[in-house]
Scaffold this active site. Structure first.
Site, PDB file in Angstrom:
ATOM      1  N   ASP A 275     -15.842  -1.304   5.678  1.00 13.11           N
ATOM      2  CA  ASP A 275     -14.655  -0.773   4.051  1.00 13.11           C
ATOM      3  C   ASP A 275     -14.974  -0.580   3.008  1.00 13.11           C
ATOM      4  OD1 ASP A 275     -14.229  -4.214   3.603  1.00 13.11           O
ATOM      5  OD2 ASP A 275     -11.486  -3.050   4.608  1.00 13.11           O
TER       6      ASP A 275
ATOM      7  N   LYS B 226     -11.602 -12.591   4.495  1.00 13.84           N
ATOM      8  CA  LYS B 226     -12.836 -11.717   5.993  1.00 13.84           C
ATOM      9  C   LYS B 226     -14.290 -11.594   5.084  1.00 13.84           C
ATOM     10  CE  LYS B 226     -10.484  -8.018   7.235  1.00 13.84           C
ATOM     11  NZ  LYS B 226      -8.937  -7.787   7.503  1.00 13.84           N
TER      12      LYS B 226
ATOM     13  N   SER C 193      -8.064  -0.961   0.987  1.00 14.59           N
ATOM     14  CA  SER C 193      -9.038  -1.471   1.728  1.00 14.59           C
ATOM     15  C   SER C 193      -9.740  -0.826   2.232  1.00 14.59           C
ATOM     16  CB  SER C 193      -7.924  -2.240   3.283  1.00 14.59           C
ATOM     17  OG  SER C 193      -9.192  -3.171   3.984  1.00 14.59           O
ATOM     18  N   HIS C 194      -8.883   0.079   3.785  1.00 11.39           N
ATOM     19  CA  HIS C 194      -9.861   1.205   4.643  1.00 11.39           C
ATOM     20  C   HIS C 194      -9.010   2.021   4.289  1.00 11.39           C
ATOM     21  CE1 HIS C 194      -6.600  -0.884   7.129  1.00 11.39           C
ATOM     22  NE2 HIS C 194      -6.854   0.330   7.562  1.00 11.39           N
TER      23      HIS C 194
ATOM     24  N   THR D 214      -1.317 -11.082  13.290  1.00 12.13           N
ATOM     25  CA  THR D 214      -2.733 -10.632  12.747  1.00 12.13           C
ATOM     26  C   THR D 214      -2.166 -10.988  11.487  1.00 12.13           C
ATOM     27  OG1 THR D 214      -2.591  -8.451  14.501  1.00 12.13           O
ATOM     28  CG2 THR D 214      -3.574  -7.939  12.101  1.00 12.13           C
TER      29      THR D 214
ATOM     30  N   ASP E 205     -12.668  -2.393   0.716  1.00 10.96           N
ATOM     31  CA  ASP E 205     -13.263  -3.385  -0.215  1.00 10.96           C
ATOM     32  C   ASP E 205     -14.274  -4.463   0.337  1.00 10.96           C
ATOM     33  OD1 ASP E 205     -11.471  -3.693   2.230  1.00 10.96           O
ATOM     34  OD2 ASP E 205      -9.925  -5.288   0.929  1.00 10.96           O
TER      35      ASP E 205
ATOM     36  N   ASP F 206     -14.317  -6.199   2.553  1.00 10.81           N
ATOM     37  CA  ASP F 206     -14.097  -7.042   3.090  1.00 10.81           C
ATOM     38  C   ASP F 206     -14.202  -7.147   5.363  1.00 10.81           C
ATOM     39  OD1 ASP F 206     -11.837  -5.855   3.847  1.00 10.81           O
ATOM     40  OD2 ASP F 206     -10.531  -7.201   3.382  1.00 10.81           O
ATOM     41  N   ARG F 207     -14.019  -5.539   5.538  1.00  7.38           N
ATOM     42  CA  ARG F 207     -14.246  -5.555   7.613  1.00  7.38           C
ATOM     43  C   ARG F 207     -15.720  -5.177   7.426  1.00  7.38           C
ATOM     44  NH1 ARG F 207      -9.682  -2.317   9.717  1.00  7.38           N
ATOM     45  NH2 ARG F 207      -8.232  -3.119   8.865  1.00  7.38           N
TER      46      ARG F 207
ATOM     47  N   SER G 217     -10.553  -5.854  14.475  1.00  7.49           N
ATOM     48  CA  SER G 217     -10.177  -4.896  12.909  1.00  7.49           C
ATOM     49  C   SER G 217     -11.775  -5.126  12.744  1.00  7.49           C
ATOM     50  CB  SER G 217      -8.466  -5.096  13.027  1.00  7.49           C
ATOM     51  OG  SER G 217      -8.920  -6.086  11.926  1.00  7.49           O
TER      52      SER G 217
ATOM     53  N   ARG H 192       0.933  -1.032  -0.196  1.00  4.09           N
ATOM     54  CA  ARG H 192       0.284   0.056   0.055  1.00  4.09           C
ATOM     55  C   ARG H 192       0.918   1.031  -0.273  1.00  4.09           C
ATOM     56  NH1 ARG H 192      -4.613  -2.287   4.244  1.00  4.09           N
ATOM     57  NH2 ARG H 192      -5.353  -4.418   3.438  1.00  4.09           N
TER      58      ARG H 192
ATOM     59  N   GLU I  54     -10.911 -11.258  13.504  1.00  2.00           N
ATOM     60  CA  GLU I  54     -10.447 -10.448  14.140  1.00  2.00           C
ATOM     61  C   GLU I  54     -10.616  -9.126  14.283  1.00  2.00           C
ATOM     62  OE1 GLU I  54      -5.890  -9.715  11.995  1.00  2.00           O
ATOM     63  OE2 GLU I  54      -7.718  -9.637  10.368  1.00  2.00           O
TER      64      GLU I  54
HETATM   65  C1  VG1 Z   1      -4.796  -3.870  10.011  1.00  2.00           C
HETATM   66  C2  VG1 Z   1      -6.119  -4.627  10.758  1.00  2.00           C
HETATM   67  C3  VG1 Z   1      -5.732  -6.363  10.458  1.00  2.00           C
HETATM   68  C4  VG1 Z   1      -6.808  -6.818   8.653  1.00  2.00           C
HETATM   69  C5  VG1 Z   1      -5.043  -6.110   8.790  1.00  2.00           C
HETATM   70  C6  VG1 Z   1      -6.410  -5.985   6.828  1.00  2.00           C
HETATM   71  O1  VG1 Z   1      -3.271  -4.646   9.907  1.00  2.00           O
HETATM   72  O2  VG1 Z   1      -5.254  -4.522  12.020  1.00  2.00           O
HETATM   73  O3  VG1 Z   1      -6.172  -6.707  11.891  1.00  2.00           O
HETATM   74  O4  VG1 Z   1      -6.119  -8.048   9.242  1.00  2.00           O
HETATM   75  O5  VG1 Z   1      -5.516  -4.100   8.722  1.00  2.00           O
HETATM   76  O6  VG1 Z   1      -7.107  -5.272   6.993  1.00  2.00           O
HETATM   77  P1  VG1 Z   1      -2.191  -3.985  10.277  1.00  2.00           P
HETATM   78  O7  VG1 Z   1      -1.338  -4.481  10.128  1.00  2.00           O
HETATM   79  O8  VG1 Z   1      -2.358  -2.202  10.470  1.00  2.00           O
HETATM   80  O9  VG1 Z   1      -2.966  -4.006  12.058  1.00  2.00           O
HETATM   81  V1  VG1 Z   1      -7.592  -4.152   5.628  1.00  2.00           V
HETATM   82  O10 VG1 Z   1      -9.402  -4.809   5.452  1.00  2.00           O
HETATM   83  O11 VG1 Z   1      -7.103  -3.363   5.364  1.00  2.00           O
HETATM   84  O12 VG1 Z   1      -7.078  -5.688   4.265  1.00  2.00           O
HETATM   85 CO    CO Z   2     -10.559  -4.708   4.149  1.00  2.00          CO
END
Ligand code: VG1
Ligand code: CO
Length: 582
Positions: free
Chosen positions: A299, A399, A124-125, A367, A301, A303-304, A388, A25, A386
């Site tokens: 979010d 997810k 993602s988010h 994670t 994409d 998945d959240r 998150s 990213r 998770e």
């Molecule tokens: C974060 C979350 C983690 C999740 C990841 C991807 O990672 O804590 O639980 O799997 O995002 O989610 P990090 O390393 O920033 O804590 V997504 O929906 O951004 O693909």
């Molecule tokens: Co996501």
């Protein structure tokens, strides 16, 4: 049929192409540099064995964020040049992350072909737009994110890359129209098929849940519903599933038109960023109208997920525990029982308590969703989650935001089966409070310090590791911070050994365990694109059912004070407040 040639383009490595928790990213301006995306894509092709690429089918799509359209055309041309036989693209380049996983696992082409992997284009988010983030990750044949062995190899390749292959004269493909376009190249035919983004996924959902039961619930005038896609790709699925299939009212959907910049917002479904939904659900300031019974959000994409009841927030750690506790009764897919459950390390132990009570296999992984895949492939895990805002099951290897909402709607439908004509429905809040009184409550909160100085963040983590060798000193600090916290009895750094393939992942978070079962966890985020983000996870278990109704920030205050004092947060980062509290 137009013919293409393969060009070998000379290139040089870029620094920092190391995939994080979920792919690479970076800011759009970084990705848009000449050769940047191309290097990463070629490094990925080179990391996979030839039989995964040559003559095979790849999926390329994502959440539709800014730069996706350019990236899709580049990846199509590079796939052609690298001997891929077919590229499948969701219409307009849109596929949610769980839908990509479903397409890899379920979709069969007209000639019987199946996909061997996918490039998912999403950050993602993280926000999108010309000045925001773009992202890319590779998913494998099982539909799940590439494991660390592969992402390490991809990174290694990015540091030595000298050239990449591309079919420069392949014309751009119109990805807005469903249908196939064929080309001919040095290794034979190459096809690009644009297909409906929702069909495969919707059919999968219908095979998992009792849509008729959910439909009845949604048709009940007392049950009101609201779903916020935050202008991410979930909107495409929400319209099809909640409106067309399940009969919800159009006015139930918020922000369900995908936008390249997510409408300027932060497409992260939590109480801070999903402002409109939070307000509608009566959790904002001065909410006048009667809020709906149920609220969900996704979010970028999709998945959240965030699950809300009327004026009530369900923590993701509770959500996965509640789904696991009710899955067999409420969701046909699980009617034969759960194979096991799993959570990421910083997620609260609410799931552990359910696993123990129901005598289920239980796993704790680092994670990131990629760690659940092996367990699921080995038939050891059915439901996982998770903290998150990620929840899912072995129906795919990602997810799944919409799945989580359907799971909750199924639980509500089941609990209200006999009550739809009665006076009062069982609410989301009732279900959660009932769960707490049966299993106890895990008070839980996460403090995020976003975009802090990377050097300071590293020092803070090193300090926390050093401190662990001196528990008396640790206890002196926490007692000074707040005398109400119990004693720290152990500190460590989480290390994970995959029980299926034996691979080891180190440095997965610093943990402090307290005598009363409380826990503090500190981690650096692996999904940011600038600076560092420190996450502090704070958890306390309350078994006494007369004490499970407290305000969680209030209940956790002493532990928060201990965490900030132990980590010297302000000293190392200059921050007196977190950026986001969830
Ligand atoms: C974060 C979350 C983690 C999740 C990841 C991807 O990672 O804590 O639980 O799997 O995002 O989610 P990090 O390393 O920033 O804590 V997504 O929906 O951004 O693909
Ligand atoms: Co996501």
């Amino acid at each position: 049929m137009s013919t293409f040639k393969v060009s070998r383009i000379e290139t040089r490595p870029f620094d920092g192409q190391k995939p994080g928790t979920s792919g690479l990213r970076k800011k759009v301006k970084v990705f848009a540099q000449t050769h940047y995306l191309q290097n990463f894509v070629q490094a990925t092709f080179n990391a996979l064995t030839c039989d995964k690429i040559k003559g095979n089918t790849l999926v390329v799509s994502g959440d539709g964020r800014y730069y996706s359209k350019d990236a899709i055309q580049i990846i199509i041309k590079m796939s052609a040049a690298n001997g891929v036989r077919r590229v499948w693209v969701g219409q307009n380049g849109l596929l949610s992350t769980p839908a990509v996983s479903a397409v890899i696992r379920e979709r069969v082409g007209t000639d019987g072909s199946k996909a061997s992997g996918a490039f998912i284009l999403t950050a993602s988010h993280n926000p999108g737009g010309p000045t925001e983030d773009f992202g890319i990750k590779y998913n494998m044949e099982n539909g799940g994110p590439a494991p660390e062995g592969v992402t390490d190899k991809i990174y290694e390749n990015t540091t030595t890359i000298k050239e990449y292959l591309i079919a420069e004269n392949l014309p751009d493909v119109d990805i807005s129209k469903i249908g196939s376009t064929n080309f001919s190249g040095p290794e034979g035919e190459f096809e690009v098929e644009v297909f409906d983004s929702t069909d495969t996924y919707v059919n999968l959902m219908k095979s998992i849940f009792d849509f008729e039961a959910i439909k009845k619930l949604l048709a009940c005038p007392k049950f009101t519903f609201c779903y916020d896609s935050l202008h991410g790709v979930a909107g495409v699925y929400a319209k099809r599933i909640f409106i067309e299939e399940l009969g919800a009212n159009e006015s139930s959907l918020l922000n369900c038109t995908p936008k390249e910049d997510f409408g300027g917002g932060h497409p992260d479904p939590n109480l801070t960023y999903a402002k409109e939904l939070v307000q509608r659900m009566g959790l904002g300031k001065n909410s006048e109208v009667e809020p709906p019974e149920f609220g969900g959000a996704a979010d970028g994409d999709a998945d959240r997920n965030m699950i809300l009841g009327k004026r009530f927030f369900v923590t993701p750690s509770d959500s996965v525990a509640i789904i696991a506790a009710n899955a067999v009764e409420a969701i046909p897919y699980f009617s034969d029982g759960l194979k096991g459950v799993a959570r990421s390390m910083p997620t609260s132990a609410a799931l552990d308590v359910v696993a123990e009570a129901l005598n289920l296999k239980f796993f704790e992984v680092p994670t990131g969703w990629k760690f659940f895949g092996n367990l699921m492939d080995a038939g050891l895990c059915s439901v996982c989650g998770e903290e998150s805002f990620g929840t899912g099951s072995d129906h795919v290897r990602e997810k799944d935001g919409i799945w989580a909402v359907l799971a909750w709607l199924s639980i509500l439908a089941q609990k209200n089966k006999e009550k739809l004509n009665g006076e009062k429905l069982v609410t989301v809040e009732d279900i959660v409070r009932q769960h707490w009184s049966t299993y106890g409550r895990h008070y839980y909160t996460r403090y995020d310090y976003e975009n802090v100085d990377a050097g300071g963040a590293k020092e803070l983590m090193a300090h926390l590791v050093n401190l662990q060798s001196d528990l008396p000193q640790v206890n002196k600090i926490v007692k000074e911070a707040n005398s109400a916290v119990s004693n720290v009895i152990k500190g460590d750094e989480f290390e994970y050994k995959d029980s299926v393939d034996g691979s080891v992942s180190k440095h997965q978070g610093i943990r402090y365990f307290f005598e009363d079962g409380s826990r503090l966890v500190f981690r650096l985020s692996g999904t940011g694109s600038e600076g560092a983000t420190i996450r502090v996870y704070i958890e306390q278990y309350e078994k006494d059912s007369s004490k499970t109704g407290r305000d969680s920030q209030e209940a956790l205050k002493p532990l928060v004070e201990a965490a900030l004092r132990l980590s010297k947060m302000q000293e190392f980062t200059g921050r007196s407040e977190p950026t986001v509290i969830t």
